[in-house]
Design a protein around this motif. Structure first.
Motif, PDB file in Angstrom:
ATOM      1  N   ASP A 146       6.893 -31.804   9.295  1.00  0.00           N
ATOM      2  CA  ASP A 146       7.424 -30.439   9.193  1.00  0.00           C
ATOM      3  C   ASP A 146       7.387 -29.967   7.743  1.00  0.00           C
ATOM      4  O   ASP A 146       8.105 -30.487   6.890  1.00  0.00           O
ATOM      5  N   THR A 171      10.793 -28.766   6.185  1.00  0.00           N
ATOM      6  CA  THR A 171      11.715 -29.825   5.742  1.00  0.00           C
ATOM      7  C   THR A 171      11.238 -30.424   4.421  1.00  0.00           C
ATOM      8  O   THR A 171      12.023 -30.613   3.486  1.00  0.00           O
ATOM      9  N   ARG A 210      11.827 -28.022   1.603  1.00  0.00           N
ATOM     10  CA  ARG A 210      13.255 -27.970   1.280  1.00  0.00           C
ATOM     11  C   ARG A 210      13.672 -29.174   0.437  1.00  0.00           C
ATOM     12  O   ARG A 210      14.307 -29.026  -0.607  1.00  0.00           O
ATOM     13  N   GLY A 226      11.898 -20.032   9.670  1.00  0.00           N
ATOM     14  CA  GLY A 226      12.288 -20.497  10.992  1.00  0.00           C
ATOM     15  C   GLY A 226      12.279 -21.996  11.140  1.00  0.00           C
ATOM     16  O   GLY A 226      12.346 -22.730  10.142  1.00  0.00           O
ATOM     17  N   ALA A 227      12.178 -22.404  12.368  1.00  0.00           N
ATOM     18  CA  ALA A 227      12.384 -23.812  12.720  1.00  0.00           C
ATOM     19  C   ALA A 227      11.290 -24.702  12.141  1.00  0.00           C
ATOM     20  O   ALA A 227      11.068 -24.723  10.939  1.00  0.00           O
ATOM     21  N   THR A 228      10.606 -25.410  12.984  1.00  0.00           N
ATOM     22  CA  THR A 228       9.628 -26.376  12.459  1.00  0.00           C
ATOM     23  C   THR A 228       8.232 -25.755  12.346  1.00  0.00           C
ATOM     24  O   THR A 228       7.817 -24.966  13.182  1.00  0.00           O
ATOM     25  N   ARG A 229       7.544 -26.111  11.264  1.00  0.00           N
ATOM     26  CA  ARG A 229       6.136 -25.716  11.081  1.00  0.00           C
ATOM     27  C   ARG A 229       5.386 -26.995  10.785  1.00  0.00           C
ATOM     28  O   ARG A 229       5.441 -27.514   9.666  1.00  0.00           O
TER      29      ARG A 229
END
Ligand SMILES: Nc1ncnc2c1ncn2[C@@H]1O[C@H](COP(=O)(O)OP(=O)(O)O)[C@@H](O)[C@H]1O
Ligand SMILES: [Mg+2]
Length: 439
Positions: free
Chosen positions: A293, A296, A299, A320-323
């Motif tokens: 991801d 994550t 980040r 958004g969520a996971t890429r």
């Protein structure tokens, strides 16, 4: 009509004389013109010959022109210097006299071959010089006449020693350059390691001081319980024990005890998580390609850099969520750390400093934008930012390798890293990676 040359008395007529004289005049003036033309051509040829001689004498290779019978027609270039005064090569001599006995046949064969095929051949051959047999790198090319027929061969040679020493000089400077480059790459690695360690140290400091404070409290609580147990042991009566329990605030202590243990456990778990993160980072540095991801990873990377810096920066994330991207998360984390670090560096003096990380998908790729509201890359520096060793930072601060290494990592991933946008409002770098599949 041919004028009648003789009259009846047998003498030339006037008309005939004047014809003869004008014919002689014409021939004479044609001769003069022809002579002038020849002289001009001679002068031209002379000039050309001098020009060729001066060019040939300044050629640093030796030159030998031979005919089809291996007879030397001309020599030039550095031949006298290479062969030495005792071994001079003269026009009219046989070319194979120039080389050592065992190579004569070989040279003749090569000349034959070049004359027949009209294609150049390069060989190494030992020539006789005042200093003894000397290896030459010899290029033998065909000499053609104006109709393209082979008339002989042109031999151009250079002592192999000179070539070897030029080559070894080149090797040496190449090695020195590589060494210097390796040194700088190590510096850049140390710098990023330094940043990582600063981040880790900061991160570990919190939970450790937490654990430390709690163990202090636990120590204090333990000594209270010891006092109480000693009183019990020594047979104190019930009332005295109740008073002591009150005095030592044992009920509250008991409650706090649990909190302190939980706190210490929490802190220890945080330390364990950080160590786990680091372990993963170094394991992921091993070169394995996985689906991960990007959000994550970005980040975590930004967090490490920000924790290690004193510059107050507001960092925001969007996407958004996971890429899922495909690659080596440890290496990608390095790229993001470099980009965020560069942003932090230009924001050092800035009020309201901001870094924005955006992750999004496009076709078969996942993209990350790292944008800052710094002063922008100076226009003249834009073409150079990805060049190795290009830096605008003072010595000791920048190595100029962060972006070039990041660029290389991105390409190794089958992705790209570009300067997406820059100006007085800020700078944005764009990292593109192939999209990952479901894990
Ligand atoms: N976000 C940015 N804003 C302005 N300039 C930047 C930014 N990122 C990189 N640069 C410019 O690119 C140069 C090269 O960056 P980099 O390769 O990371 O080397 P270094 O950080 O060691 O100077 C920097 O010195 C700086 O001039
Ligand atoms: Mg940098």
């Amino acid at each position: 009509m041919i004028p009648e040359a003789h009259d009846r008395t047998g003498t030339f007529s006037d008309a005939a004389w004047s014809d003869v004289i004008s014919a002689v005049d014409r021939t004479y003036s044609e001769l003069v013109a022809y002579q002038e033309q020849l002289e001009a051509q001679n002068a031209e040829l002379d000039e050309l010959r001098r020009f060729m001689a001066s060019v040939l004498s300044s050629v640093s290779d030796l030159l030998v022109v031979v005919d089809q019978e291996y007879v030397i027609e001309r020599t030039g270039g550095a031949i006298d210097r290479v062969l030495g005064p005792k071994h001079l090569a003269h026009p009219g001599a046989m070319v194979d006299d120039l080389v050592v006995d065992e190579m004569r046949e070989k040279l003749r064969c090569v000349i034959d071959q070049v004359i027949a095929s009209q294609e150049a051949v390069t060989l190494e051959i030992d020539v006789m010089t005042d200093a003894g047999p000397t290896p030459l790198e010899l290029s033998v090319g065909p000499r053609l006449d104006e109709r393209g027929r082979s008339r002989g061969a042109v031999l151009v040679g250079r002592p192999v020693g000179e070539l070897r020493s030029a080559y070894s000089d080149l090797e040496a400077s190449h090695a020195a350059l590589k060494e210097a480059q390796g040194h700088l790459v190590r510096n850049e690695k140390l710098a990023s390691l330094g940043r990582l360690v600063a981040g880790v140290a900061h991160e570990l400091n919190n939970p450790i001081s937490f654990v430390y404070a709690n163990t202090h409290a636990l120590e204090k609580y333990t000594s209270r319980f010891e006092t109480y147990f000693e009183a019990v042991q020594s047979g104190a009566d019930r009332n005295a024990l109740i008073a002591l329990r009150e005095e030592l605030k044992l009920d509250r202590t008991l409650k706090n005890l649990r909190g302190a243990i939980d706190g210490a456990k929490d802190g220890a778990e945080r330390v364990r998580d950080i160590v786990e993160d680091l372990r993963r980072l170094s394991a992921e540095g091993s070169g394995e390609t996985v689906s991960f991801d990007l959000m994550t990873t970005a980040r975590t990377a930004a967090d490490w850099v920000i924790r290690g810096t004193k510059t107050p920066v507001k960092v925001s994330f969007e996407g958004g969520a996971t890429r899922l991207a495909l690659g080596n998360p440890g290496h990608v984390q390095q790229i993001v750390m470099n980009l965020v670090q560069n942003a932090v560096d230009v924001l050092a003096e800035k009020e309201d400093a901001q870094i924005h990380l955006l992750v999004f998908e496009q076709d078969d790729t996942v993209l990350l934008h790292v944008a800052d509201n710094g002063p922008g890359v100076p226009t003249e520096a834009v073409p150079s930012v990805f060049d190795p060793f290009f830096t605008t930072k003072p010595v000791g601060k920048g190595t100029g390798l962060g972006l070039s290494i990041s660029h290389k990592i991105a390409e190794e991933h089958g992705g790209a890293l570009i300067l997406f946008d820059t100006g007085p409002e800020g700078t944005c770098f764009e990292l593109t990676l192939p999209a990952g599949g479901a894990t």
